[in-house]
Design an enzyme around this catalytic site. Structure first.
Site, short mmCIF file in Angstrom:
data_model
loop_
_atom_site.label_atom_id
_atom_site.label_comp_id
_atom_site.label_asym_id
_atom_site.label_seq_id
_atom_site.Cartn_x
_atom_site.Cartn_y
_atom_site.Cartn_z
N ARG A 164 -22.36 3.38 3.84
CA ARG A 164 -22.00 4.11 5.12
C ARG A 164 -21.28 3.39 5.95
O ARG A 164 -20.25 3.81 6.72
CB ARG A 164 -23.34 4.71 5.67
CG ARG A 164 -23.61 6.03 4.73
CD ARG A 164 -25.26 6.50 5.11
NE ARG A 164 -25.22 6.77 6.60
CZ ARG A 164 -26.32 6.67 7.60
NH1 ARG A 164 -27.28 6.14 7.14
NH2 ARG A 164 -26.14 7.13 8.84
N ARG B 198 -14.45 12.39 11.58
CA ARG B 198 -14.71 10.83 11.03
C ARG B 198 -13.64 10.38 10.24
O ARG B 198 -13.52 9.31 9.75
CB ARG B 198 -16.01 11.26 10.15
CG ARG B 198 -17.34 10.69 10.72
CD ARG B 198 -18.38 11.09 10.06
NE ARG B 198 -19.57 10.41 9.79
CZ ARG B 198 -20.59 10.82 10.36
NH1 ARG B 198 -20.77 12.05 10.83
NH2 ARG B 198 -21.66 10.07 10.36
N LYS C 220 -26.47 6.85 18.27
CA LYS C 220 -25.52 7.96 18.75
C LYS C 220 -26.34 9.08 19.07
O LYS C 220 -26.23 10.00 20.05
CB LYS C 220 -24.52 8.16 18.02
CG LYS C 220 -22.93 9.08 18.28
CD LYS C 220 -22.04 8.53 17.33
CE LYS C 220 -22.42 8.46 15.93
NZ LYS C 220 -22.40 9.80 15.26
N ARG D 247 -34.62 7.28 7.21
CA ARG D 247 -34.06 8.45 6.69
C ARG D 247 -33.49 8.71 5.37
O ARG D 247 -33.45 7.60 4.74
CB ARG D 247 -32.66 9.00 7.72
CG ARG D 247 -32.73 10.53 8.04
CD ARG D 247 -31.49 10.52 9.07
NE ARG D 247 -30.10 10.42 8.73
CZ ARG D 247 -29.25 10.30 9.32
NH1 ARG D 247 -29.18 10.45 10.47
NH2 ARG D 247 -28.04 10.07 8.84
N ARG E 199 -35.13 3.02 10.49
CA ARG E 199 -35.20 4.55 10.69
C ARG E 199 -35.90 5.44 9.63
O ARG E 199 -36.45 6.15 9.86
CB ARG E 199 -33.72 4.79 11.04
CG ARG E 199 -33.45 6.46 11.45
CD ARG E 199 -32.10 6.53 12.10
NE ARG E 199 -31.02 6.79 11.13
CZ ARG E 199 -29.90 7.03 11.35
NH1 ARG E 199 -29.64 7.05 12.68
NH2 ARG E 199 -28.90 6.96 10.33
P1 AMP Z 1 -24.82 11.71 10.63
O1 AMP Z 1 -25.79 12.37 11.04
O2 AMP Z 1 -23.64 11.93 11.64
O3 AMP Z 1 -24.77 10.23 10.53
O4 AMP Z 1 -24.31 12.35 9.22
C1 AMP Z 1 -25.03 12.24 8.12
C2 AMP Z 1 -24.00 12.44 6.74
O5 AMP Z 1 -23.48 13.58 6.67
C3 AMP Z 1 -22.89 11.42 6.76
O6 AMP Z 1 -23.24 10.12 6.29
C4 AMP Z 1 -22.19 12.17 5.74
O7 AMP Z 1 -22.47 12.24 4.46
C5 AMP Z 1 -22.17 13.59 6.18
N1 AMP Z 1 -21.03 14.00 7.39
C6 AMP Z 1 -21.66 14.24 8.79
N2 AMP Z 1 -20.47 14.43 9.55
C7 AMP Z 1 -19.35 14.23 8.66
C8 AMP Z 1 -17.71 14.40 8.80
N3 AMP Z 1 -17.31 14.64 10.20
N4 AMP Z 1 -17.13 14.02 7.55
C9 AMP Z 1 -17.63 13.75 6.26
N5 AMP Z 1 -19.17 13.79 6.30
C10 AMP Z 1 -19.78 14.00 7.42
#
Ligand code: AMP
Length: 185
Positions: free
Chosen positions: A140, A88, A13, A129, A127
């Site tokens: 996740r 989300r 994404k 991270r 990845r």
């Molecule tokens: P991402 O980079 O989008 O994979 O987000 C990394 C982490 O940030 C996720 O695993 C959540 O812990 C947190 N996070 C990001 N966006 C959200 C959201 N809309 N709602 C809740 N947690 C979020």
């Protein structure tokens, strides 16, 4: 154009989001990037969010909705935006609907990037991270299936959902996305 981009962790994404915002000149609103920046800057929200992120859990809805509602008011969002990683959860989607209705800026499309689970696990393992450790990855994916997957139905009902096959190379996938988005211009 106002777009929501949904997909499980590891679907690619972030990469595709970057290409979409460059190509269509949209503001890129990634809640994950915002939270990682807040964590690096050691702000109050950043330090709170870090605990959830490192466990593969969602940051509480009220925190995320607060961040996004502020960000959506920035001038760079006026000519269109791509929401990447938000909403989300169903409460986040409802809060977003309310915000966009108030601003009279409805969504044009919700793009889902679809990748099978075995492929996701393979990509995430590569990845590396901080939140890509094996047990965190599993959590996740579980949280995605439980809390985010229901959004697909929510947007399907609003006739906004378009699903894209997220398998193949970066340019193949981007071409599929472009074909879909170009119909909205
Ligand atoms: P991402 O980079 O989008 O994979 O987000 C990394 C982490 O940030 C996720 O695993 C959540 O812990 C947190 N996070 C990001 N966006 C959200 C959201 N809309 N709602 C809740 N947690 C979020």
């Amino acid at each position: 154009m106002r777009i929501i981009f949904i997909g499980p962790p590891g679907a690619g994404k972030g990469t595709q989001a970057g290409k979409i915002v460059d190509s269509y000149k949209l503001a890129h609103l990634s809640t994950g990037d915002m939270l990682r920046a807040a964590t690096a800057a050691k702000t109050e929200i950043g330090l709170l969010a870090e605990k959830f992120m490192l466990n593969g859990q969602f940051v509480p809805d009220d925190v995320i909705i607060g961040i996004i509602s502020e960000r959506l008011n920035s001038s760079d969002c006026k000519s269109g935006f791509l929401l990447d990683g938000f909403p989300r959860t169903l409460p986040q989607a409802a809060a977003l609907d309310e915000l966009l209705q108030k601003n009279k800026t409805p969504l044009n499309i919700v793009l889902e990037l679809k990748v099978p689970d075995d492929e996701l696990l393979r990509r995430l393992a590569e990845r590396g991270r901080a939140d890509d450790k094996p047990d965190v990855i599993k959590n996740r994916l579980k949280v995605y299936n439980e809390q985010t997957a229901p959004l697909l139905q929510y947007y399907e009902k609003q006739s906004l959902l378009k699903s894209i096959d997220g398998q193949g190379n970066i340019n193949e996938i981007f071409n599929r996305i472009k074909e879909t988005l170009d119909k909205f211009i």
